[in-house]
Motif scaffolding. Structure first.
Motif, PDB file in Angstrom:
ATOM      1  N   PHE A 238      -2.494   6.519  -1.871  1.00 24.07           N
ATOM      2  CA  PHE A 238      -2.425   6.522  -3.120  1.00 24.07           C
ATOM      3  C   PHE A 238      -2.832   5.355  -3.478  1.00 24.07           C
ATOM      4  N   VAL A 239      -2.761   4.027  -2.881  1.00 28.63           N
ATOM      5  CA  VAL A 239      -3.089   2.784  -3.424  1.00 28.63           C
ATOM      6  C   VAL A 239      -2.861   1.989  -2.419  1.00 28.63           C
ATOM      7  N   GLU A 240      -4.091   0.993  -1.907  1.00 30.54           N
ATOM      8  CA  GLU A 240      -3.870   0.131  -1.132  1.00 30.54           C
ATOM      9  C   GLU A 240      -4.224  -1.353  -1.753  1.00 30.54           C
ATOM     10  N   TYR A 241      -3.530  -2.377  -1.750  1.00 32.14           N
ATOM     11  CA  TYR A 241      -3.473  -3.687  -1.638  1.00 32.14           C
ATOM     12  C   TYR A 241      -3.105  -4.131  -3.346  1.00 32.14           C
TER      13      TYR A 241
ATOM     14  N   SER B  67       0.289  -1.409  -0.716  1.00 34.20           N
ATOM     15  CA  SER B  67       0.079  -0.292   0.134  1.00 34.20           C
ATOM     16  C   SER B  67       0.733   1.088   0.028  1.00 34.20           C
ATOM     17  N   GLY B  68      -0.196   2.028  -0.838  1.00 38.41           N
ATOM     18  CA  GLY B  68       0.974   3.807  -0.267  1.00 38.41           C
ATOM     19  C   GLY B  68       0.413   4.534   0.483  1.00 38.41           C
ATOM     20  N   ASP B  69       1.350   5.120   0.191  1.00 38.37           N
ATOM     21  CA  ASP B  69       0.642   6.718   1.457  1.00 38.37           C
ATOM     22  C   ASP B  69       1.451   8.194   0.866  1.00 38.37           C
TER      23      ASP B  69
ATOM     24  N   LYS C 167      -7.163  14.797  -5.502  1.00 41.29           N
ATOM     25  CA  LYS C 167      -6.892  13.736  -5.608  1.00 41.29           C
ATOM     26  C   LYS C 167      -5.519  12.998  -5.217  1.00 41.29           C
ATOM     27  N   THR C 168      -5.380  11.755  -6.119  1.00 37.62           N
ATOM     28  CA  THR C 168      -3.827  10.770  -5.813  1.00 37.62           C
ATOM     29  C   THR C 168      -3.837   9.593  -6.086  1.00 37.62           C
ATOM     30  N   GLN C 169      -3.404   9.773  -7.254  1.00 40.19           N
ATOM     31  CA  GLN C 169      -2.843   8.594  -7.879  1.00 40.19           C
ATOM     32  C   GLN C 169      -1.951   7.434  -7.933  1.00 40.19           C
ATOM     33  N   TYR C 170      -1.815   6.517  -8.526  1.00 43.01           N
ATOM     34  CA  TYR C 170      -0.685   5.932  -8.248  1.00 43.01           C
ATOM     35  C   TYR C 170      -0.633   5.554 -10.058  1.00 43.01           C
ATOM     36  N   TRP C 171       0.796   5.456 -10.469  1.00 46.75           N
ATOM     37  CA  TRP C 171       0.573   4.908 -12.059  1.00 46.75           C
ATOM     38  C   TRP C 171       1.709   4.174 -12.097  1.00 46.75           C
ATOM     39  N   ILE C 172       2.083   3.161 -13.610  1.00 44.65           N
ATOM     40  CA  ILE C 172       3.177   2.129 -13.594  1.00 44.65           C
ATOM     41  C   ILE C 172       3.775   2.211 -15.381  1.00 44.65           C
TER      42      ILE C 172
ATOM     43  N   GLU D   9      -3.206   2.849 -11.716  1.00 43.32           N
ATOM     44  CA  GLU D   9      -3.351   1.997 -11.497  1.00 43.32           C
ATOM     45  C   GLU D   9      -4.302   1.622 -10.678  1.00 43.32           C
ATOM     46  N   ALA D  10      -3.932   2.761  -9.882  1.00 49.28           N
ATOM     47  CA  ALA D  10      -5.305   3.692  -9.397  1.00 49.28           C
ATOM     48  C   ALA D  10      -5.520   5.043  -8.830  1.00 49.28           C
ATOM     49  N   GLY D  11      -6.592   5.477  -8.613  1.00 46.59           N
ATOM     50  CA  GLY D  11      -7.061   6.723  -8.048  1.00 46.59           C
ATOM     51  C   GLY D  11      -7.759   7.518  -8.622  1.00 46.59           C
TER      52      GLY D  11
END
Length: 144
Positions: free
Chosen positions: A108-111, A62-64, A81-86, A91-93
């Motif tokens: 910014f992302v869980e699991y 998870s990300g914080d 807003k928050t986002q997670y990119w790869i 990927e999430a957000g």
């Protein structure tokens, strides 16, 4: 004839050495999970993607975001807003803005899975401070 306190001292020393050796062996056998950390250019945010200790279908990271600014500034900040990119894909957000007060554990992302070798994860945060919207793209780098 040996004195009883000498025997007790020897036994105590052997027990203490045994406990220390056991602790060292236990620590070496414990799995090591890397984490990914990045800092914003403004210095106001740190993003951390780490193993969360829970297992959910092998998806256990998870990300914080962590606020590094002052407490006075924190009261004036709202996360939009928050986002997670790869690899250029989100990927999430959030796609739309959603105002909320900053807390120490703005995620910014869980699991999610740990990034694979060659992937370049990024955490993105949009926030408002003094009626001005800011965006930070934070590249996450692997650490041990």
């Amino acid at each position: 004839m040996k004195k009883p306190w000498a025997i007790t001292g020897i036994i105590a020393a052997v027990v203490v050495i045994g406990i220390i050796v056991g602790m060292v062996i236990h620590e070496k056998e414990k799995p090591s999970y890397p984490k990914w950390v990045g800092h914003s250019k403004s210095g106001k945010w740190t993003a951390v993607l780490s193993y969360n200790g829970e297992k959910s279908d092998d998806v256990n990271y998870s990300g914080d975001f962590i606020w590094n600014g002052s407490k006075k500034e924190k009261n004036k900040v709202s996360v939009l807003k928050t986002q997670y990119w790869i690899g250029g894909e989100m990927e999430a957000g959030d796609k739309t803005a959603n105002k909320e007060k900053v807390s120490p554990d703005t995620g910014f992302v869980e699991y999610t899975d740990a990034p694979k070798k060659g992937e370049h994860p990024e955490a993105v945060i949009y926030w408002e401070e003094d009626n001005k919207v800011h965006k930070e793209v934070i590249e996450l780098k692997k650490q041990k």
